[in-house]
Design a protein around this motif. Structure first.
Motif, PDB file in Angstrom:
ATOM      1  N   GLY A   1       0.779  -1.228   0.000  1.00  0.00           N
ATOM      2  CA  GLY A   1       0.000   0.000   0.000  1.00  0.00           C
ATOM      3  C   GLY A   1       0.807   1.272   0.000  1.00  0.00           C
ATOM      4  N   ILE A   2       2.053   1.225   0.427  1.00  0.00           N
ATOM      5  CA  ILE A   2       2.888   2.419   0.443  1.00  0.00           C
ATOM      6  C   ILE A   2       4.261   2.060  -0.087  1.00  0.00           C
ATOM      7  CG2 ILE A   2       1.685   3.495   2.388  1.00  0.00           C
ATOM      8  CD1 ILE A   2       3.914   2.542   4.210  1.00  0.00           C
ATOM      9  N   GLY A   3       5.036   3.084  -0.440  1.00  0.00           N
ATOM     10  CA  GLY A   3       6.380   2.822  -0.936  1.00  0.00           C
ATOM     11  C   GLY A   3       7.284   2.355   0.184  1.00  0.00           C
ATOM     12  N   GLY A   4       8.354   1.692  -0.190  1.00  0.00           N
ATOM     13  CA  GLY A   4       9.341   1.305   0.803  1.00  0.00           C
ATOM     14  C   GLY A   4       9.571  -0.190   0.863  1.00  0.00           C
ATOM     15  N   PHE A   5      10.459  -0.578   1.760  1.00  0.00           N
ATOM     16  CA  PHE A   5      10.885  -1.957   1.906  1.00  0.00           C
ATOM     17  C   PHE A   5      10.402  -2.528   3.238  1.00  0.00           C
ATOM     18  CE2 PHE A   5      13.890  -0.004  -0.895  1.00  0.00           C
ATOM     19  CZ  PHE A   5      14.407  -0.997  -1.712  1.00  0.00           C
ATOM     20  N   LEU A   6      10.240  -3.824   3.268  1.00  0.00           N
ATOM     21  CA  LEU A   6      10.100  -4.543   4.516  1.00  0.00           C
ATOM     22  C   LEU A   6      11.375  -5.370   4.650  1.00  0.00           C
ATOM     23  CD1 LEU A   6       8.352  -5.215   6.941  1.00  0.00           C
ATOM     24  CD2 LEU A   6       7.293  -7.047   5.620  1.00  0.00           C
ATOM     25  N   VAL A   7      12.358  -4.809   5.334  1.00  0.00           N
ATOM     26  CA  VAL A   7      13.676  -5.433   5.426  1.00  0.00           C
ATOM     27  C   VAL A   7      13.688  -6.378   6.622  1.00  0.00           C
ATOM     28  CG1 VAL A   7      16.159  -5.053   5.544  1.00  0.00           C
ATOM     29  CG2 VAL A   7      14.678  -3.352   4.463  1.00  0.00           C
ATOM     30  N   GLY A   8      13.909  -7.655   6.366  1.00  0.00           N
ATOM     31  CA  GLY A   8      13.901  -8.651   7.428  1.00  0.00           C
ATOM     32  C   GLY A   8      15.191  -8.665   8.227  1.00  0.00           C
ATOM     33  N   SER A   9      15.215  -9.531   9.212  1.00  0.00           N
ATOM     34  CA  SER A   9      16.365  -9.594  10.114  1.00  0.00           C
ATOM     35  C   SER A   9      17.630 -10.042   9.397  1.00  0.00           C
ATOM     36  CB  SER A   9      16.061 -10.538  11.281  1.00  0.00           C
ATOM     37  OG  SER A   9      15.738 -11.841  10.807  1.00  0.00           O
ATOM     38  N   VAL A  10      17.495 -10.955   8.409  1.00  0.00           N
ATOM     39  CA  VAL A  10      18.678 -11.401   7.672  1.00  0.00           C
ATOM     40  C   VAL A  10      19.264 -10.248   6.871  1.00  0.00           C
ATOM     41  CG1 VAL A  10      19.505 -12.895   5.809  1.00  0.00           C
ATOM     42  CG2 VAL A  10      17.970 -13.818   7.554  1.00  0.00           C
ATOM     43  N   GLY A  11      18.412  -9.515   6.151  1.00  0.00           N
ATOM     44  CA  GLY A  11      18.900  -8.386   5.361  1.00  0.00           C
ATOM     45  C   GLY A  11      19.575  -7.337   6.214  1.00  0.00           C
ATOM     46  N   LEU A  12      18.968  -6.987   7.340  1.00  0.00           N
ATOM     47  CA  LEU A  12      19.562  -5.980   8.222  1.00  0.00           C
ATOM     48  C   LEU A  12      20.891  -6.461   8.790  1.00  0.00           C
ATOM     49  CD1 LEU A  12      16.437  -4.668  10.169  1.00  0.00           C
ATOM     50  CD2 LEU A  12      17.768  -3.451   8.435  1.00  0.00           C
ATOM     51  N   ALA A  13      20.964  -7.750   9.152  1.00  0.00           N
ATOM     52  CA  ALA A  13      22.210  -8.288   9.700  1.00  0.00           C
ATOM     53  C   ALA A  13      23.325  -8.260   8.659  1.00  0.00           C
ATOM     54  CB  ALA A  13      21.994  -9.708  10.206  1.00  0.00           C
TER      55      ALA A  13
ATOM     56  N   ARG B   1      25.761  -1.613  13.924  1.00  0.00           N
ATOM     57  CA  ARG B   1      24.647  -0.722  13.665  1.00  0.00           C
ATOM     58  C   ARG B   1      24.726  -0.199  12.235  1.00  0.00           C
ATOM     59  NH1 ARG B   1      25.078   3.760  15.762  1.00  0.00           N
ATOM     60  NH2 ARG B   1      22.880   4.323  15.978  1.00  0.00           N
ATOM     61  N   ILE B   2      23.576   0.175  11.700  1.00  0.00           N
ATOM     62  CA  ILE B   2      23.580   0.734  10.355  1.00  0.00           C
ATOM     63  C   ILE B   2      23.305   2.229  10.361  1.00  0.00           C
ATOM     64  CG2 ILE B   2      22.899  -1.448   9.307  1.00  0.00           C
ATOM     65  CD1 ILE B   2      20.077  -0.327   9.029  1.00  0.00           C
ATOM     66  N   GLY B   3      22.954   2.798  11.489  1.00  0.00           N
ATOM     67  CA  GLY B   3      22.713   4.233  11.571  1.00  0.00           C
ATOM     68  C   GLY B   3      21.273   4.588  11.253  1.00  0.00           C
ATOM     69  N   PRO B   4      20.744   5.644  11.875  1.00  0.00           N
ATOM     70  CA  PRO B   4      19.324   5.981  11.712  1.00  0.00           C
ATOM     71  C   PRO B   4      18.942   6.422  10.311  1.00  0.00           C
ATOM     72  CG  PRO B   4      20.482   7.687  12.969  1.00  0.00           C
ATOM     73  CD  PRO B   4      21.435   6.536  12.835  1.00  0.00           C
ATOM     74  N   VAL B   5      19.818   7.165   9.612  1.00  0.00           N
ATOM     75  CA  VAL B   5      19.478   7.631   8.263  1.00  0.00           C
ATOM     76  C   VAL B   5      19.410   6.449   7.300  1.00  0.00           C
ATOM     77  CG1 VAL B   5      20.220   9.040   6.306  1.00  0.00           C
ATOM     78  CG2 VAL B   5      20.423   9.938   8.639  1.00  0.00           C
ATOM     79  N   THR B   6      20.431   5.599   7.327  1.00  0.00           N
ATOM     80  CA  THR B   6      20.429   4.422   6.457  1.00  0.00           C
ATOM     81  C   THR B   6      19.245   3.524   6.772  1.00  0.00           C
ATOM     82  OG1 THR B   6      22.828   4.484   6.206  1.00  0.00           O
ATOM     83  CG2 THR B   6      21.748   2.377   5.780  1.00  0.00           C
ATOM     84  N   HIS B   7      18.949   3.342   8.050  1.00  0.00           N
ATOM     85  CA  HIS B   7      17.812   2.523   8.453  1.00  0.00           C
ATOM     86  C   HIS B   7      16.517   3.091   7.877  1.00  0.00           C
ATOM     87  CE1 HIS B   7      14.876   0.541  11.102  1.00  0.00           C
ATOM     88  NE2 HIS B   7      15.799  -0.372  11.288  1.00  0.00           N
ATOM     89  N   ALA B   8      16.344   4.412   7.969  1.00  0.00           N
ATOM     90  CA  ALA B   8      15.127   5.048   7.446  1.00  0.00           C
ATOM     91  C   ALA B   8      15.021   4.891   5.932  1.00  0.00           C
ATOM     92  CB  ALA B   8      15.113   6.530   7.827  1.00  0.00           C
ATOM     93  N   VAL B   9      16.149   5.074   5.238  1.00  0.00           N
ATOM     94  CA  VAL B   9      16.138   4.957   3.779  1.00  0.00           C
ATOM     95  C   VAL B   9      15.804   3.526   3.353  1.00  0.00           C
ATOM     96  CG1 VAL B   9      17.539   5.132   1.686  1.00  0.00           C
ATOM     97  CG2 VAL B   9      17.712   6.888   3.452  1.00  0.00           C
ATOM     98  N   LEU B  10      16.372   2.540   4.053  1.00  0.00           N
ATOM     99  CA  LEU B  10      16.102   1.151   3.716  1.00  0.00           C
ATOM    100  C   LEU B  10      14.614   0.830   3.824  1.00  0.00           C
ATOM    101  CD1 LEU B  10      19.061  -0.778   5.387  1.00  0.00           C
ATOM    102  CD2 LEU B  10      18.540  -0.666   2.954  1.00  0.00           C
TER     103      LEU B  10
END
Length: 301
Positions: free
Chosen positions: A113-125, A279-288
Motif C-alpha cells: 500500500g505504500i512505498g518502501g521496503f520490509l527489510v527482514g532480520s537477515v537483510g539488516l544483519a 549498527r547501520i545508523g538511523p538515516v540508512t535505516h530510514a532509507v532502507l
C-alpha cells in the motif's frame, strides 16, 4: 581473483527481483553474476516430514538455482552466471559472500500500500556486517522502474535512466559512497542528485524559527560545505551532471522523497569492528525502509 556481482537466492519473488537487478548491474560492470543459495539445515525429525524431505531439499538446492540461472542467461545474452550452494546461517553465509564480491544484492518485500521496503532480520544483519556494498531490491522491481517516462507517460527501459541519488553528510563525508555514486551514474549515463539534509545544533534550534537571518546563515553554510566537498569529484567526473540539494530537515525523509524519481539511492554506513552489536545508523535505516528505489549501502571506515 575476479570479483562478481553476487546475489542471495532463495526462490522468493523478492530474491528473483534481486537476481534480475543484479544481472543488469553485472552487465553494466562487465562482471560475472554469482547466485548464492543458502540451505539452512533443519533438525532430523523435521527433515523426515513429507514436505521437508529429500525431494523438497533437492528442489530448493538444485532446481531453483538451475532454473534461475538458465532464465538469466536467456534474458541477458553473454552474461556469465555462476551458482554456488552453501549450508549454514543465511546472514553469516551472505556476509561472507559479500567479502569476495564487487557488491552483494539482496531482495526485500515491498510494504503493502505504500512505498518502501520490509527489510527482514537477515537483510539488516548482512547490511550491518558486510564490508562491501550491499544493494537492497524490492519484490516486483522491474528494469523499466529505473528509467524515465516514455512519450506515453509510461516508464520504459528504452528511455534514459533516472538520476542516481546520493545521501551525503557534510560533517563526515567519505570517499567510498561518493565514488560509488559517481561511478553508478557514469555506468547509467545519467545525472547525480546529491541530497544533504541538516538540522541546526541544539543551541540554535529554539531561535531558528523566529530568526530568519540565522536560518539563512546556516542554510548558506551547509550549502557551501556541500559544494566544497563535491568540487574535486566534479573535476574527476566532468561528464556527470550534478544537482546539489541542501535542505533543512530530516535526511531520511529527504532521501525517501528523492527516491521516487531515482534509479538508485546510495547511502553510507560506517564500519564499526567491535564485539558490540553492529549498527547501520538511523538515516540508512530510514532509507532502507522508505525508499521506493533500490538502495546501495556502501560501508566506509
Amino acid at each position: 581473483m575476479t570479483r562478481t556481482v553476487t546475489v542471495g537466492l532463495d526462490g522468493s519473488p523478492e530474491s528473483r527481483a534481486a537476481a534480475e537487478w543484479a544481472a543488469r548491474e553485472a552487465q553494466l560492470l562487465g562482471l560475472p553474476l554469482k547466485l548464492v543459495q543458502v540451505w539452512e539445515a533443519v533438525p532430523a525429525p523435521m527433515a523426515q516430514a513429507p514436505l521437508l524431505g529429500v525431494e523438497t531439499q533437492q528442489h530448493w538446492t538444485e532446481r531453483i538455482p538451475r532454473e534461475t540461472a538458465d532464465g538469466l542467461r536467456l534474458r541477458h545474452p553473454g552474461l556469465d552466471v555462476i551458482t554456488e550452494r552453501f549450508s549454514g546461517g543465511p546472514a553469516e553465509v551472505l556476509a561472507g559472500a559479500a567479502a569476495e564480491a564487487e557488491l552483494l544484492v539482496l531482495g526485500s518485500r515491498g510494504l503493502s500500500g505504500i512505498g518502501g521496503f520490509l527489510v527482514g532480520s537477515v537483510g539488516l544483519a548482512v547490511v550491518a556486517h558486510a564490508e562491501r556494498p550491499v544493494v537492497m531490491v524490492r519484490a516486483g522491481e522491474q528494469a523499466a522502474d529505473e528509467h524515465e517516462m516514455d512519450p506515453a507517460g509510461i516508464p520504459s527501459a528504452a528511455t534514459a535512466f533516472r538520476p542516481v541519488v546520493l545521501g551525503l553528510d557534510v560533517d563526515s563525508p567519505d570517499e567510498e559512497p561518493i565514488g560509488f555514486a559517481f561511478a553508478a551514474a557514469v555506468r547509467r549515463g545519467t545525472s547525480l542528485r546529491v541530497v544533504h539534509g541538516w538540522n541546526p545544533p541544539p543551541y540554535y534550534a529554539y531561535g531558528l524559527s523566529v530568526d530568519l537571518e540565522l536560518h539563512g546563515a546556516l542554510t548558506r553554510r551547509e550549502a557551501t560545505a556541500l559544494t566544497e566537498i563535491l568540487a574535486p569529484w566534479r573535476n574527476k567526473f566532468p561528464d556527470v551532471e550534478v544537482a546539489e540539494e541542501s535542505s533543512y530537515g530530516s535526511p531520511g525523509n529527504h532521501l525517501a522523497d528523492a527516491s521516487r524519481e531515482a534509479s538508485l539511492v546510495v547511502v553510507g554506513r560506517r564500519i564499526r569492528r567491535s564485539p558490540l552489536r553492529a549498527r547501520i545508523g538511523p538515516v540508512t535505516h530510514a532509507v532502507l525502509h522508505h525508499s521506493t528505489a533500490p538502495v546501495a549501502v556502501v560501508p566506509h571506515l
